[in-house]
Design an enzyme around this catalytic site. Structure first.
Site, short mmCIF file in Angstrom:
data_model
loop_
_atom_site.label_atom_id
_atom_site.label_comp_id
_atom_site.label_asym_id
_atom_site.label_seq_id
_atom_site.Cartn_x
_atom_site.Cartn_y
_atom_site.Cartn_z
N TYR A 1 -12.96 6.60 -13.95
CA TYR A 1 -12.95 5.36 -13.15
C TYR A 1 -13.63 4.22 -13.91
O TYR A 1 -13.14 3.09 -13.95
CB TYR A 1 -13.65 5.67 -11.84
N GLY A 2 -14.77 4.53 -14.54
CA GLY A 2 -15.51 3.51 -15.29
C GLY A 2 -14.70 2.99 -16.47
O GLY A 2 -14.65 1.78 -16.72
N ASP B 1 0.84 -1.20 0.00
CA ASP B 1 0.00 0.00 0.00
C ASP B 1 0.87 1.24 0.00
O ASP B 1 1.82 1.36 0.76
CB ASP B 1 -0.96 0.05 1.20
N ALA C 1 -18.88 -2.47 -1.42
CA ALA C 1 -18.52 -2.49 -0.01
C ALA C 1 -18.45 -1.08 0.55
O ALA C 1 -18.16 -0.13 -0.17
CB ALA C 1 -17.16 -3.16 0.17
N ALA C 2 -18.72 -0.99 1.83
CA ALA C 2 -18.61 0.30 2.50
C ALA C 2 -17.16 0.51 2.91
O ALA C 2 -16.65 -0.15 3.81
CB ALA C 2 -19.51 0.31 3.73
N VAL D 1 1.83 1.32 -7.31
CA VAL D 1 1.67 0.41 -8.46
C VAL D 1 1.90 1.12 -9.79
O VAL D 1 2.07 0.46 -10.82
CB VAL D 1 0.28 -0.29 -8.45
N SER E 1 -15.45 -2.99 -11.56
CA SER E 1 -16.50 -2.29 -10.81
C SER E 1 -17.77 -2.20 -11.63
O SER E 1 -17.71 -2.11 -12.87
CB SER E 1 -16.03 -0.88 -10.47
N LYS F 1 -11.99 0.76 -15.08
CA LYS F 1 -12.47 -0.51 -14.55
C LYS F 1 -12.89 -1.46 -15.68
O LYS F 1 -12.75 -2.67 -15.57
CB LYS F 1 -13.63 -0.28 -13.58
P1 NAI Z 1 -9.81 2.14 -0.37
O1 NAI Z 1 -9.53 3.56 -0.76
O2 NAI Z 1 -10.11 1.85 1.06
O3 NAI Z 1 -8.60 1.20 -0.81
C1 NAI Z 1 -7.76 1.45 -1.88
C2 NAI Z 1 -6.34 1.27 -1.41
O4 NAI Z 1 -5.44 1.40 -2.52
C3 NAI Z 1 -5.94 2.33 -0.38
O5 NAI Z 1 -5.45 1.70 0.79
C4 NAI Z 1 -4.87 3.14 -1.10
O6 NAI Z 1 -3.85 3.65 -0.24
C5 NAI Z 1 -4.32 2.12 -2.08
N1 NAI Z 1 -3.68 2.76 -3.24
C6 NAI Z 1 -4.14 3.81 -3.96
N2 NAI Z 1 -3.26 4.13 -4.93
C7 NAI Z 1 -2.23 3.25 -4.83
C8 NAI Z 1 -1.03 3.07 -5.55
N3 NAI Z 1 -0.71 3.87 -6.59
N4 NAI Z 1 -0.19 2.07 -5.19
C9 NAI Z 1 -0.50 1.26 -4.14
N5 NAI Z 1 -1.62 1.39 -3.40
C10 NAI Z 1 -2.47 2.39 -3.74
O7 NAI Z 1 -11.01 1.65 -1.29
P2 NAI Z 1 -11.69 0.21 -1.48
O8 NAI Z 1 -13.14 0.45 -1.58
O9 NAI Z 1 -11.18 -0.77 -0.50
O10 NAI Z 1 -11.19 -0.19 -2.95
C11 NAI Z 1 -10.46 -1.36 -3.26
C12 NAI Z 1 -10.65 -1.67 -4.73
O11 NAI Z 1 -12.01 -2.04 -4.97
C13 NAI Z 1 -10.37 -0.50 -5.67
O12 NAI Z 1 -9.76 -0.98 -6.85
C14 NAI Z 1 -11.74 0.04 -5.98
O13 NAI Z 1 -11.77 0.75 -7.17
C15 NAI Z 1 -12.54 -1.25 -6.02
N6 NAI Z 1 -13.98 -1.10 -5.87
C16 NAI Z 1 -14.53 -0.75 -4.67
C17 NAI Z 1 -15.91 -0.66 -4.56
C18 NAI Z 1 -16.56 -0.38 -3.27
O14 NAI Z 1 -17.81 -0.47 -3.23
N7 NAI Z 1 -15.84 -0.07 -2.21
C19 NAI Z 1 -16.80 -0.85 -5.73
C20 NAI Z 1 -16.12 -1.27 -6.91
C21 NAI Z 1 -14.76 -1.37 -6.96
#
Ligand code: NAI
Length: 303
Positions: A165-166, A38, A197-198, A74, A152, A169
């Site tokens: 974003y869309g 992360d 997810a929340a 990443v 997504s 994804k």
């Molecule tokens: P989040 O913001 O809690 O987690 C994303 C994580 O990625 C964060 O910890 C952030 O520090 C890390 N991150 C961001 N840029 C980075 C980089 N360049 N290198 C390494 N790490 C990096 O959000 P969440 O909801 O847990 O998202 C996880 C994945 O699920 C994402 O790909 C998001 O787009 C996807 N997603 C989430 C949904 C939801 O309902 N929460 C819905 C659809 C997709």
């Protein structure tokens, strides 16, 4: 049949919080050695610290598991290659890659800066490409690999304010389609997860009661199945609040209209039939579209 990861090595990107953290904890709890990656920035991708990843590593170790922290972005291929080297030096293999890292830069398309479009594409698309590219030769040589892309519903079906974003994804679904074909002969299976997810990403977007039902850990079973020995290949699993679905990119049977001066008008008149989902199929590769079309023409010409 229990799902176990004993002896397996996993990399989960963006695992300092949200869904990634739950993925890492669950893989470790079922025996995997986990690289917790992360960047540690905010939801817009600003700032950074390895402490978010380290806290998850501490939690895994406290529960008796094995994990190492990594703070690579990443978007940086060299840093990603070093992360993979770190895993290889510690454990000698990489079996599972969960491409989960992501950011948001939401705005209606009219107001969206190109820089915010490019950054979102870079983190989601190139981020997953970098990580997958870095582990691919290792998985080929091992004749074993499980890769999960995080897509997504915003990409699969669209969402106001998320053009960047869309697009990113949906690109990941496209990446999965081809890599699953290319990986098959090396026992590398590539699938995509569409979570709900929340997390901090969805804060303020839904009422409190709905957010409560959407605990991130409810998504994890779909990831575990796609990371497991018996994983499917080329599947888009949707998951949230304990519900599971599959998204399919379908092709309708359509019509044959031939090639003539009035084909545009006849196509316009036939659109309802062209888009009719009855007997729609899910092609196994892109070539099936061409085969369907050429087949109709041959049939029409009595060939
Ligand atoms: P989040 O913001 O809690 O987690 C994303 C994580 O990625 C964060 O910890 C952030 O520090 C890390 N991150 C961001 N840029 C980075 C980089 N360049 N290198 C390494 N790490 C990096 O959000 P969440 O909801 O847990 O998202 C996880 C994945 O699920 C994402 O790909 C998001 O787009 C996807 N997603 C989430 C949904 C939801 O309902 N929460 C819905 C659809 C997709």
């Amino acid at each position: 049949m229990s799902i176990e990861f004993k002896g397996r090595v996993a990399i989960v990107t963006g695992a300092g919080g949200g869904l990634g953290k739950q993925h890492a904890l669950a893989l470790a709890a079922r025996g995997a050695k986990v690289v917790v990656n992360d960047l540690g920035g905010d939801v817009h991708g600003v700032g950074g610290s390895v402490s978010a990843a380290q806290a998850v590593v501490d939690e895994i170790r406290a529960a008796g598991g094995e994990a190492i922290a990594n703070g690579a972005s990443v978007t940086d291929f060299e840093a990603v290659q070093n992360m993979v080297k770190q895993a290889m030096e510690a454990w000698g293999r990489v079996d599972i890659l969960v491409n989960n890292a992501g950011i948001l830069r939401d705005k209606s398309f009219a107001k969206m800066e190109l820089a915010d479009f490019k950054l979102v594409m870079d983190v989601h698309v190139m981020g997953a490409v970098h990580c997958t590219k870095a582990v691919w030769p290792i998985m080929q040589a091992q004749n074993y690999g499980r890769v999960v892309m995080t897509t997504s519903s915003s990409g699969l079906y669209g969402n106001f304010g998320q053009a960047n974003y869309g697009a990113a994804k949906m690109a990941l679904a496209g990446l999965m389609q081809t890599l699953s074909i290319e990986g098959e002969k090396h026992n590398i299976r590539v699938n995509a997860l569409a979570p709900t997810a929340a997390t901090r990403m969805t804060e303020g977007l839904m009422p409190e009661q709905v957010l409560k039902a959407l605990e991130p850990s409810a998504v994890v079973p779909a990831m575990l199945v796609m990371a497991s020995e018996d994983a499917p290949n080329r599947t888009i699993l949707c998951a949230g609040a304990g519900g599971f679905e599959a998204a399919q990119i379908t092709l309708t049977q359509g019509v044959y209209l031939g090639v003539g001066p009035d084909t545009p008008e006849r196509l316009a008149a036939a659109l309802a039939q062209v888009t009719d989902l009855t007997s729609a199929l899910v092609p196994k590769a892109g070539s099936e579209q061409g085969a369907l079309e050429v087949g109709k023409a041959m049939k029409a010409h009595g060939a």
